[in-house]
Design a protein around this motif. Structure first.
Motif, PDB file in Angstrom:
ATOM      1  N   GLU A 103       0.840  -1.201   0.000  1.00 40.68           N
ATOM      2  CA  GLU A 103       0.000   0.000   0.000  1.00 40.68           C
ATOM      3  C   GLU A 103       0.868   1.242   0.000  1.00 40.68           C
ATOM      4  N   ASP A 105       0.576   5.832   0.415  1.00 47.09           N
ATOM      5  CA  ASP A 105      -0.220   7.016   0.712  1.00 47.09           C
ATOM      6  C   ASP A 105      -0.477   7.725  -0.608  1.00 47.09           C
ATOM      7  N   TYR A 126      -3.318  10.556  -2.332  1.00 47.48           N
ATOM      8  CA  TYR A 126      -4.468  11.443  -2.222  1.00 47.48           C
ATOM      9  C   TYR A 126      -5.154  11.343  -0.869  1.00 47.48           C
ATOM     10  N   GLY A 134      -5.069   9.069   1.531  1.00 49.85           N
ATOM     11  CA  GLY A 134      -5.481   7.791   2.104  1.00 49.85           C
ATOM     12  C   GLY A 134      -4.519   6.682   1.730  1.00 49.85           C
ATOM     13  N   ARG A 135      -4.674   5.563   2.382  1.00 46.42           N
ATOM     14  CA  ARG A 135      -3.885   4.374   2.053  1.00 46.42           C
ATOM     15  C   ARG A 135      -4.594   3.651   0.922  1.00 46.42           C
ATOM     16  N   ARG A 136      -3.865   3.361  -0.120  1.00 46.74           N
ATOM     17  CA  ARG A 136      -4.413   2.695  -1.292  1.00 46.74           C
ATOM     18  C   ARG A 136      -3.451   1.588  -1.721  1.00 46.74           C
ATOM     19  N   PHE A 154      -3.276   0.212  -7.512  1.00 51.70           N
ATOM     20  CA  PHE A 154      -4.307   1.201  -7.819  1.00 51.70           C
ATOM     21  C   PHE A 154      -3.653   2.541  -8.166  1.00 51.70           C
ATOM     22  N   ALA A 155      -2.712   2.990  -7.342  1.00 52.30           N
ATOM     23  CA  ALA A 155      -2.043   4.276  -7.588  1.00 52.30           C
ATOM     24  C   ALA A 155      -1.308   4.254  -8.929  1.00 52.30           C
ATOM     25  N   GLU A 177     -12.175   1.383 -10.946  1.00 51.36           N
ATOM     26  CA  GLU A 177     -11.859   1.317  -9.515  1.00 51.36           C
ATOM     27  C   GLU A 177     -12.053   2.677  -8.862  1.00 51.36           C
ATOM     28  N   ASN A 178     -11.622   3.726  -9.546  1.00 51.86           N
ATOM     29  CA  ASN A 178     -11.744   5.075  -9.012  1.00 51.86           C
ATOM     30  C   ASN A 178     -13.215   5.463  -8.879  1.00 51.86           C
ATOM     31  N   LEU A 234     -14.737   4.115  -5.860  1.00 55.40           N
ATOM     32  CA  LEU A 234     -14.343   4.856  -4.658  1.00 55.40           C
ATOM     33  C   LEU A 234     -15.016   6.227  -4.573  1.00 55.40           C
TER      34      LEU A 234
END
Length: 190
Positions: free
Chosen positions: A99, A101, A103, A105-107, A111-112, A151-152, A155
């Protein structure tokens, strides 16, 4: 696909997305066009550059697990530097694990990284339309970008304004479907 093959593909996808956008954002191609509109309604060509540089810098910090200290200030003239740092960071297989950091939050790192590809591909389409030139993103990039966009959205991307309402056309290319999914009008022309 083996784990090693998946890691190899992941470590090159950001570089390929940068390479697809780079020809559109040279000083020569952008000369005198900074105030031109783009299909991303909130941005002119120059404002889109400022937005994308900020996003790419956030992505580089996430990949390196470095604390975010604020945005990159500047326009397209800084693209090669910021994009080079992004590519270097996401070329490391470790960047895609665990994971990060991102934007506020923890992602998941994947995904990032996918969001970086989505930003480059969707805004590449925006730039191509603004400049009335073709944009060539390979099918794998579009697939990664579409997956990240979905995915975004799950969220809450539409709820917090990252995507306009989807404008899905009846028939179009995969790239146009991605652009429409993120709220672009695929019939938009400069």
């Amino acid at each position: 696909m083996t784990t090693a093959t998946a890691h190899a593909a992941a470590t090159t996808v950001v570089a390929r997305a940068v390479a697809a956008l780079r020809p559109l954002v040279t000083a020569q191609s952008l000369n005198g066009k900074g105030d031109w509109p783009t299909p991303c309604e909130a941005y002119t060509v120059d404002l889109l550059g400022a937005h994308l540089l900020d996003v790419l810098a956030r992505g580089e910090h996430a990949a390196r697990r470095a604390p975010w200290k604020g945005g990159v200030h500047g326009l397209w003239g800084h693209f090669d530097e910021v994009a080079g740092q992004l590519v270097d960071a996401w070329s490391d297989p470790v960047a895609w694990e665990g994971e990060v950091d991102f934007y506020g939050g923890r992602r998941p790192a994947r995904f990032a990284g996918g969001i970086m590809v989505m930003e480059l591909v969707v805004h590449g389409w925006d730039m191509a339309r603004a400049l009335s030139v073709p944009f060539d993103a390979d099918p794998d990039l579009i697939e990664v970008a579409f997956h990240a966009a979905r995915e975004n959205e799950a969220l809450g991307a539409r709820d917090f304004g990252a995507f306009a309402p989807a404008r899905l056309p009846q028939s179009s290319s995969a790239l146009e479907q991605l652009a429409a999914f993120t709220g672009r009008d695929v019939s938009w022309r400069a």
